[in-house]
Design an enzyme around this catalytic site. Structure first.
Site, mmCIF file in Angstrom:
data_model
loop_
_atom_site.group_PDB
_atom_site.id
_atom_site.type_symbol
_atom_site.label_atom_id
_atom_site.label_comp_id
_atom_site.label_asym_id
_atom_site.label_seq_id
_atom_site.Cartn_x
_atom_site.Cartn_y
_atom_site.Cartn_z
ATOM 1 N N GLU A 1 7.479 7.265 1.618
ATOM 2 C CA GLU A 1 8.240 6.015 1.658
ATOM 3 C C GLU A 1 8.973 5.861 0.329
ATOM 4 O O GLU A 1 8.350 5.657 -0.721
ATOM 5 C CB GLU A 1 7.315 4.815 1.898
ATOM 6 C CG GLU A 1 8.092 3.496 1.927
ATOM 7 C CD GLU A 1 7.194 2.257 2.029
ATOM 8 O OE1 GLU A 1 6.100 2.350 2.617
ATOM 9 O OE2 GLU A 1 7.604 1.214 1.501
ATOM 10 N N ARG B 1 14.029 0.206 -4.713
ATOM 11 C CA ARG B 1 13.802 -0.667 -5.879
ATOM 12 C C ARG B 1 14.561 -0.198 -7.099
ATOM 13 O O ARG B 1 14.507 -0.833 -8.143
ATOM 14 C CB ARG B 1 12.310 -0.723 -6.203
ATOM 15 C CG ARG B 1 11.551 -1.329 -5.059
ATOM 16 C CD ARG B 1 10.120 -1.591 -5.376
ATOM 17 N NE ARG B 1 9.419 -1.797 -4.133
ATOM 18 C CZ ARG B 1 8.127 -1.887 -4.003
ATOM 19 N NH1 ARG B 1 7.359 -1.792 -5.082
ATOM 20 N NH2 ARG B 1 7.585 -2.062 -2.825
ATOM 21 N N THR C 1 11.084 -1.226 1.192
ATOM 22 C CA THR C 1 11.699 -2.369 0.493
ATOM 23 C C THR C 1 13.112 -2.652 1.029
ATOM 24 O O THR C 1 14.029 -2.974 0.259
ATOM 25 C CB THR C 1 11.719 -2.166 -1.049
ATOM 26 O OG1 THR C 1 10.519 -1.491 -1.457
ATOM 27 C CG2 THR C 1 11.749 -3.503 -1.769
ATOM 28 N N LYS D 1 3.705 -3.851 8.576
ATOM 29 C CA LYS D 1 3.073 -3.625 7.278
ATOM 30 C C LYS D 1 2.297 -4.911 6.960
ATOM 31 O O LYS D 1 2.867 -6.002 7.074
ATOM 32 C CB LYS D 1 4.175 -3.395 6.247
ATOM 33 C CG LYS D 1 3.724 -3.382 4.804
ATOM 34 C CD LYS D 1 4.903 -3.075 3.875
ATOM 35 C CE LYS D 1 4.446 -3.080 2.425
ATOM 36 N NZ LYS D 1 5.453 -2.512 1.512
HETATM 37 C C1 3PG Z 1 4.532 -1.832 -1.687
HETATM 38 O O1 3PG Z 1 5.644 -2.207 -1.914
HETATM 39 O O2 3PG Z 1 4.246 -1.343 -0.603
HETATM 40 C C2 3PG Z 1 3.498 -2.098 -2.706
HETATM 41 O O3 3PG Z 1 4.093 -2.563 -3.870
HETATM 42 C C3 3PG Z 1 2.607 -0.976 -3.013
HETATM 43 O O4 3PG Z 1 1.495 -1.575 -3.530
HETATM 44 P P1 3PG Z 1 0.522 -0.808 -4.536
HETATM 45 O O5 3PG Z 1 1.363 -0.457 -5.725
HETATM 46 O O6 3PG Z 1 -0.541 -1.830 -4.852
HETATM 47 O O7 3PG Z 1 0.005 0.385 -3.833
#
Ligand code: 3PG
Length: 214
Positions: A43, A47, A71, A131
């Site tokens: 994924e 960002r 995102t 999700k």
């Molecule tokens: C995401 O966007 O899916 C999360 O920020 C990932 O979360 P983590 O860094 O706690 O794994």
């Protein structure tokens, strides 16, 4: 409703590495490091400015890995990741406008949900896999179990605060198809190009999934 093959891929892998990438040039070695550890999905989160190029490069040059865009928060991004070669899309939340844009792409979409109202919107839009975000901060396994009471038709990819230490608590739930997390691809490892570390963390995660699933 039939399950998209891309969702089946996420489920088979069990763990979705959430990647933040600053330099599209490293997308290929990073994806290959995940693959070497048995993780065949990635994924790439939108960002950083390099994300779209990274997605496109991985989609073209690393055929063994399933390129997922993360995102995605606007309709324009939904269209753009489709054009870049994403095969599935993840969002941190749900909006009608992104839902519509995703429908136009025809790609499987996992909208983010954290509350019953979010789940009502997702179910109303005919979305079957979400999700659960931010998983730990939104109440973890207890919250997810509670949400599954009124929404038994939803399946989830919990993400946010998930790690090797707690992924088993989520994967033990029948409504959880996979978990997501950034721990497989630590920022320092990316900065140092420590691909062997990414492969080691990937292998460790896959071994844990295999152990849990017997
Ligand atoms: C995401 O966007 O899916 C999360 O920020 C990932 O979360 P983590 O860094 O706690 O794994």
């Amino acid at each position: 409703m039939s399950v998209a093959p891309e969702i089946t891929r996420l489920e088979a892998c069990g763990v979705v590495p959430v990647v933040v990438i600053d330099d599209a040039e490293i997308a290929v070695p990073l994806a290959e490091a995940l693959l070497a550890g048995g993780i065949d999905v990635i994924e790439i989160t939108l960002r950083r400015p390099a994300a779209m190029a990274a997605l496109e490069i991985v989609a073209k040059r690393v055929p063994g890995i399933l390129p997922v865009a993360g995102t995605v928060v606007t309709p324009a991004q939904a269209a753009a990741v489709h054009d870049a070669g994403a095969r599935a899309v993840v969002s941190p939340g749900f909006t009608e406008s992104v839902d519509e844009a995703m429908r136009r792409t025809g790609l499987p979409w996992l909208p983010g949900v954290a509350t019953a109202s979010d789940c009502m919107r997702a179910v109303g839009a005919g979305r079957a896999t979400c999700k659960f975000f931010p998983a730990e901060q939104a109440g973890g396994v207890g919250a997810l179990k509670a949400l599954s009471g009124p929404f038994p038709q939803l399946r989830f990819c919990p993400t946010g605060g998930v790690s090797l230490a707690n992924l088993g608590n989520y994967l033990a739930l029948p409504q959880v198809i996979c978990v997501g997390g950034s721990w497989l691809v630590p920022a320092d490892a990316v900065k140092d190009r420590a691909w062997a570390q990414v492969t080691r963390l990937s292998r460790e995660a896959r071994a844990r999934v295999a152990e849990l699933r017997g």
